[in-house]
Design an enzyme around this catalytic site. Sequence first.
Site, PDB file in Angstrom:
ATOM      1  CG  HIS A  90      50.514 -54.358 -16.113  1.00 47.19           C
ATOM      2  ND1 HIS A  90      50.055 -53.458 -15.167  1.00 47.19           N
ATOM      3  CD2 HIS A  90      51.464 -55.096 -15.482  1.00 47.19           C
ATOM      4  CE1 HIS A  90      50.691 -53.643 -14.024  1.00 47.19           C
ATOM      5  NE2 HIS A  90      51.562 -54.626 -14.188  1.00 47.19           N
TER       6      HIS A  90
ATOM      7  CG  ASP B  44      46.041 -53.204 -15.142  1.00 48.84           C
ATOM      8  OD1 ASP B  44      46.943 -53.639 -15.884  1.00 48.84           O
ATOM      9  OD2 ASP B  44      45.613 -53.856 -14.160  1.00 48.84           O
TER      10      ASP B  44
ATOM     11  CG  ASP C 272      53.277 -53.128 -10.692  1.00 51.00           C
ATOM     12  OD1 ASP C 272      53.254 -53.609 -11.832  1.00 51.00           O
ATOM     13  OD2 ASP C 272      52.660 -53.608  -9.726  1.00 51.00           O
TER      14      ASP C 272
ATOM     15  CD  GLU D 158      49.762 -57.961 -13.449  1.00 54.09           C
ATOM     16  OE1 GLU D 158      50.335 -58.932 -12.941  1.00 54.09           O
ATOM     17  OE2 GLU D 158      49.552 -56.888 -12.832  1.00 54.09           O
ATOM     18  CD  GLU D 159      48.924 -54.472 -10.635  1.00 54.91           C
ATOM     19  OE1 GLU D 159      48.768 -55.446  -9.871  1.00 54.91           O
ATOM     20  OE2 GLU D 159      50.026 -53.928 -10.803  1.00 54.91           O
TER      21      GLU D 159
ATOM     22  CG  HIS E 236      50.986 -54.208  -5.585  1.00 53.82           C
ATOM     23  ND1 HIS E 236      50.433 -55.473  -5.625  1.00 53.82           N
ATOM     24  CD2 HIS E 236      51.345 -53.935  -6.865  1.00 53.82           C
ATOM     25  CE1 HIS E 236      50.461 -55.932  -6.868  1.00 53.82           C
ATOM     26  NE2 HIS E 236      51.023 -55.016  -7.635  1.00 53.82           N
TER      27      HIS E 236
END
Length: 451
Positions: free
Chosen positions: A89, A91, A122, A153-154, A419
């Site tokens: 992904h 995003d 990520d 996705e996030e 994150h």
Amino acid sequence: MSDEIRSRVADLMPTACDELATLVAMRSVADPRQFPPEECTRAAEWVKDAFIAAGVGQVDLLSTSDGSLAVIGHQPGPEGSPTVLLYCHYDIQPPGDETLWHTDPFTLTEHDGRWYGRGAADCKGNVVMHLLALRALGTPLPLGIRIVAEGSEETGTGGLEDLVRARPELFDADMILIGDTGNAEVGSPTVTTTLRGLVNVVVHVETLAGELHSGMFGGPAPDALAALVRILATLRDEDGNTVVDGLESNQTWPGADYPDAQFRSDAGVLDGVGLTGSGSVADSVWARPTLTILGMDCPPVVGSAAAISPRASARLNLRVPPGMDPYKAQDALAAHLENAAPWGARVTVEREAIGSPFRAYTDGPGYAALGAAMEDAFGKKLGHVGHGGSIPLCNALSAVVPNAEIALIGVEEPRCLIHAPNESVDPSEIENLAVAEALFLQRYARADRQC
């Protein structure tokens, strides 16, 4: 052939660094309230063009139900060859408080041998990993390849899952590599075979019509915040295990261990503070239900008055292991919260998101080829771990492509701090995993033809 693949990947690493820097500079947070949606569009177009250049002949941008763009590609292989789907992904999570970053979150910066930047691991590091593997193989590719790069996705808004259900033919494959997890530690090849599901609720507690002076009414007047604290305390036992009435919480993890010392380091547990739970770390994070208090609505310390709270709320996140029905788990959690109310306090439970757990089947030819390729690339046998997080896409893919093997790999080892501020990636993980993926694709193509 493995030496040749390794040499090609090594030669391509400067290009990979430049491309990751380009991707990290794109503020592709899929939330128009925080960043312009054009940033996500720019990232999607870049990913599309990069995979076309890497040998995937047909790549399109498809709009999904949540407004995000999915990058969907397909390069058919030779007659009779298998097809592998490569997922990633583009995003990212927002950077959060940028004052906590040691570097600009949107400028890829090398420090102490790692590359820092939001999305460096990520999941833009995994985008680059897939590109490196395909380029190392060269064209024509020895098997069919499908590319899926998600754009939301996030945010967990489900656009790609809806596309999977609406257009299952776009995802048809014999093996699916989900590039969105990581090794247990740098240099230790690892595949994630289970994912915990998630159950979110918000619990609201009310006891009074309004605030009351704590001096005049404190004592007999029921404090809603104190009632909420009592309720939340029932969700952990003396050892810190999660206890929800009706949910089993003594499961054990059969795969690779997660040593206490490594977990303390990975999680940044302060000296002198003990770990919670009576089982092993692996049991707790991969095999058992665990509850986290995500937030509370109550008076803040600064500005608080000498008053009794009439109402208070908390948002809770329950992670559930494979084999546990998340809907039944949500019912059990709601009933537990309601039954735990002291003093007749009024409790209402607002139900939020549910995500199902996932377990991969690891006895097929794809896993055999992947294990051999990982061992060749890293010089160590492939380990199996679980993952405490949830990836709803895995269950959606499993439903529409039930015969496909699904493996979760990637560059996001614990030191990446995904994150969080100061996210980073170890470039050796990108390099070694690209080698492993290229060797896997090569070996899987040959193995399938010989069957």
